[in-house]
Design a protein around this motif. Sequence first.
Motif, mmCIF file in Angstrom:
data_model
loop_
_atom_site.group_PDB
_atom_site.id
_atom_site.type_symbol
_atom_site.label_atom_id
_atom_site.label_comp_id
_atom_site.label_asym_id
_atom_site.label_seq_id
_atom_site.Cartn_x
_atom_site.Cartn_y
_atom_site.Cartn_z
ATOM 1 N N TRP A 185 1.117 -1.369 -0.105
ATOM 2 C CA TRP A 185 0.362 0.196 0.140
ATOM 3 C C TRP A 185 1.306 1.745 -0.263
ATOM 4 O O TRP A 185 1.643 1.394 1.081
ATOM 5 C CB TRP A 185 -1.149 0.370 0.774
ATOM 6 N N TYR A 186 1.061 1.813 -0.883
ATOM 7 C CA TYR A 186 1.914 3.155 -1.225
ATOM 8 C C TYR A 186 1.007 4.786 -0.887
ATOM 9 O O TYR A 186 -0.515 4.976 -1.248
ATOM 10 C CB TYR A 186 2.393 3.406 -2.717
ATOM 11 N N GLY A 187 1.544 5.196 -1.122
ATOM 12 C CA GLY A 187 1.350 6.456 0.228
ATOM 13 C C GLY A 187 1.399 6.869 1.548
ATOM 14 O O GLY A 187 1.608 6.308 2.800
ATOM 15 N N LYS A 188 1.245 8.150 2.079
ATOM 16 C CA LYS A 188 1.304 8.806 3.634
ATOM 17 C C LYS A 188 -0.325 7.643 4.426
ATOM 18 O O LYS A 188 0.800 7.925 5.767
ATOM 19 C CB LYS A 188 1.382 10.010 3.669
ATOM 20 N N HIS A 189 -1.066 7.238 3.734
ATOM 21 C CA HIS A 189 -2.115 6.974 4.219
ATOM 22 C C HIS A 189 -2.158 5.859 4.490
ATOM 23 O O HIS A 189 -2.648 5.534 5.134
ATOM 24 C CB HIS A 189 -4.029 7.985 3.389
ATOM 25 N N SER A 190 -1.392 5.202 3.881
ATOM 26 C CA SER A 190 -1.389 3.339 3.710
ATOM 27 C C SER A 190 -0.214 3.035 5.149
ATOM 28 O O SER A 190 -0.190 3.975 6.442
ATOM 29 C CB SER A 190 0.067 3.386 3.668
ATOM 30 N N HIS A 191 -1.303 2.030 5.164
ATOM 31 C CA HIS A 191 -0.977 1.641 7.054
ATOM 32 C C HIS A 191 -1.486 0.331 6.767
ATOM 33 O O HIS A 191 -2.156 -1.010 6.109
ATOM 34 C CB HIS A 191 -1.704 1.794 8.525
#
Length: 214
Positions: A185-191
């Motif tokens: 999962w790519y991006g600053k929102h990913s977890h």
Amino acid sequence: MTTNYWLFDLDNTLHQADAGIFSIINQHMTAYLATNLHINSAAASQLRQQYWQDYGATLAGLRLHHPKINLHDFLLACHPLAQILPLLQPMPQLQYTLAHLPGHKIVFSNGPSHYVQALISAMQIQPHFHALLGTDNLELYHKPHPQAYHNLCRQLHIQPQQCIMVDDNLANLKTAHTLGMRTVWYGKHSHLTPEINATAPDMSSLLHIASDLL
């Protein structure tokens, strides 16, 4: 030794589509729907968003509910390169990451092939990729529809278990996981979630997690 294939999403993964490109595409989609479905702009905008929410792509809603619409014409009209390319912003460290990431790399996009090819060329990253696939290369199927993934694997003569999918959209990754692909999962929102093998808030972090995925 099994060859690994990195399946990269394009928009908001390889470049920052939210920096203006998505706005241009959405404007042209709304105008196209208004003109061809004979509805006002407000209704067209609502329909565009509803189809995206319901099916993962406005294209899919048109395919299901408006069979008289020429989908190739829709894709061409809604991705005007002359307006899009000046807004293109590659992700930081993109070139370095692609150059040092082991394995074959594929672009797997819901955008049309002319858009995919133009953006990859403009970012000067085409030499890093084994294949560039847009929705019209996949019989107009799209993520997260499983058939898009099956079509990709069939075209490339690979198995889902060979693939590592990198995408900013969780729904797309859930399908990949169900089919047996590894997921980032790519991006600053990913977890992390049960369907996600690793997260990457930015490009450079992909290199740090690669060894755990290969």
